[in-house]
Design a protein around this motif. Structure first.
Motif, short mmCIF file in Angstrom:
data_model
loop_
_atom_site.label_atom_id
_atom_site.label_comp_id
_atom_site.label_asym_id
_atom_site.label_seq_id
_atom_site.Cartn_x
_atom_site.Cartn_y
_atom_site.Cartn_z
N ALA A 177 9.24 -24.70 32.04
CA ALA A 177 10.31 -24.32 31.31
C ALA A 177 10.16 -22.84 31.23
N PRO A 178 11.35 -22.11 31.10
CA PRO A 178 11.32 -20.60 30.81
C PRO A 178 10.89 -20.35 29.56
N LEU A 179 10.40 -19.31 29.36
CA LEU A 179 10.13 -18.47 27.88
C LEU A 179 11.48 -18.08 27.31
N ILE A 180 11.59 -18.49 26.26
CA ILE A 180 12.71 -18.38 25.40
C ILE A 180 12.56 -17.06 24.61
N GLU A 181 13.73 -16.36 24.59
CA GLU A 181 13.36 -15.04 23.68
C GLU A 181 14.47 -15.27 22.36
N ILE A 182 13.93 -15.36 21.18
CA ILE A 182 14.76 -15.55 20.10
C ILE A 182 14.57 -14.12 19.28
N PRO A 183 16.05 -13.50 19.51
CA PRO A 183 16.02 -11.97 19.15
C PRO A 183 15.90 -11.87 17.65
N ILE A 184 15.23 -10.61 17.35
CA ILE A 184 15.50 -10.28 15.92
C ILE A 184 16.00 -8.95 15.66
N GLN A 185 16.02 -8.36 14.73
CA GLN A 185 16.67 -6.95 14.43
C GLN A 185 15.99 -6.36 13.06
N TRP A 186 15.96 -5.10 13.14
CA TRP A 186 15.24 -4.70 11.85
C TRP A 186 15.93 -4.52 10.61
N ALA A 187 17.38 -4.85 10.59
CA ALA A 187 18.06 -4.98 9.47
C ALA A 187 17.80 -6.53 8.79
N LEU A 188 17.19 -7.25 9.72
CA LEU A 188 17.13 -8.71 9.04
C LEU A 188 15.53 -8.75 8.62
N ASP A 189 14.87 -7.62 8.15
CA ASP A 189 13.49 -7.62 7.75
C ASP A 189 13.33 -7.22 6.37
N ASP A 190 12.50 -7.68 5.58
CA ASP A 190 12.22 -7.27 4.20
C ASP A 190 11.62 -5.77 4.12
N TRP A 191 10.74 -5.78 5.31
CA TRP A 191 9.93 -4.80 5.16
C TRP A 191 10.32 -3.25 4.72
N GLU A 192 11.61 -3.16 5.45
CA GLU A 192 12.17 -1.92 5.30
C GLU A 192 13.01 -1.59 3.60
N GLN A 193 13.08 -3.06 3.15
CA GLN A 193 13.80 -3.00 1.86
C GLN A 193 12.77 -2.85 0.85
N TYR A 194 11.70 -3.19 0.92
CA TYR A 194 10.71 -3.74 -0.12
C TYR A 194 9.11 -3.01 -0.04
N CYS A 195 8.81 -2.54 1.14
CA CYS A 195 7.30 -2.27 1.43
C CYS A 195 7.08 -0.97 0.78
N TYR A 196 6.38 -0.67 0.06
CA TYR A 196 5.80 0.71 -0.41
C TYR A 196 4.32 0.50 -0.65
#
Ligand SMILES: [Zn+2]
Length: 298
Positions: A177-196
């Protein structure tokens, strides 16, 4: 919708609430000196100590199954937390052992991190992980082949698509079976919004949950219009905090009400698309001709 992916129940798009249980490992990998700071470590430990349990309660209440990526070192430090996540019916997936980005490691070191992490998670849950997410979403060119050789079913670290696709690897085998890539993106991450975290990441200013949820909802609205797979990534040390967890709970309830969205853990999404994604996509490494050469000395 891209490719020929067809979601269940005539849904227009898929959605997954995924969690990266970094714990202290992410901060230590970024700067080993952070381990000397009890305060910095407590910022990270909030995830496994407090956040995970709160998030598990929310997911249980909403009857949503999710995917939790756990570095092996964090799993070794908090084995009971990993067992709790698995016992609640969620998928436990691979997030490195030391949360070191693969691009900083040799292929042999990457393989060692993979195997050590898989061994740890298997000892705790009885299951070898089938999904991988590179620490800091920083996948190396070698890693897809290493994952395929080990029987991983999917990766979720790349950003060049809206819809899952088959990723070509150096380890293609007839019948495998092929390796499936399930894409992500930085706008859908809480790190940029909340991490300090002073000294480690000081993005700032810390955003309100309303701001974060509005951003995430706008991407979901777009996915519902154009088709795709919306993968939200939250970190329990960030989104496990009370106000953020409450906002995430409300968002989950909102998404569950949408008739055109299929909510599932990432392993289920990989299973769903495997037969319909078409031929594996070959992504060529960057050729030397694209690299800026040293200026000539005329
Ligand atoms: Zn991480």
């Amino acid at each position: 919708m891209g490719a020929d992916v067809v979601w269940p129940d005539a849904a227009v798009c898929a959605a997954s609430f995924s969690f990266d249980v970094d714990g202290e490992a992410a901060a230590i990998a970024a700067d080993p000196a952070t381990a000397r700071s009890m305060s910095a470590m407590s910022h990270q430990a909030y995830g496994p100590l407090v956040g995970v349990a709160r998030l598990l309660d929310i997911l249980d209440h909403r009857r949503v199954r999710s995917t939790f990526f756990v570095p092996g070192a964090t799993a070794d430090r908090y084995p009971g937390v990993v067992r709790d996540i698995a016992a609640a019916g969620h998928e436990i997936a691979h997030h490195g052992y030391h949360h070191v980005t693969p691009t900083t490691l040799s292929p042999a070191e990457q393989a060692e991190q993979l195997d050590r992490g898989s061994d740890t998670l298997e000892q705790l849950t009885g299951l070898r992980p089938v999904g991988y997410r590179a620490p800091m979403w920083d996948l190396s060119w070698e890693m897809p082949g290493l994952l395929a050789e080990r029987g991983f079913q999917y990766d979720s670290s790349l950003m060049d698509g809206d819809v899952p696709y088959a990723l070509a690897t150096r380890s293609e085998r007839p019948g495998r079976a092929p390796l499936i890539e399930i894409p992500i993106q930085w706008a859908l991450d809480d790190w940029e919004q909340y991490c300090y975290l002073p000294g480690v990441t000081e993005l700032g200013p810390i955003q309100t949950p309303e701001h974060a949820v509005a951003l995430w909802r706008s991407e979901l609205d777009g996915m519902r219009r154009f088709g795709g797979c919306w993968v939200l990534t939250n970190h329990p040390f960030l989104s496990g905090r009370p106000g953020r967890a409450a906002a995430l709970d409300a968002l989950i309830a909102e998404v569950l009400e949408l008739p055109d969205v299929w909510v599932a853990p990432l392993a289920d999404i990989a299973d769903r698309v495997r037969g319909s994604v078409g031929a594996p996509r070959a992504v060529a490494p960057i050729p030397s001709s694209m690299l800026r050469t040293a200026p000539r000395e005329d």
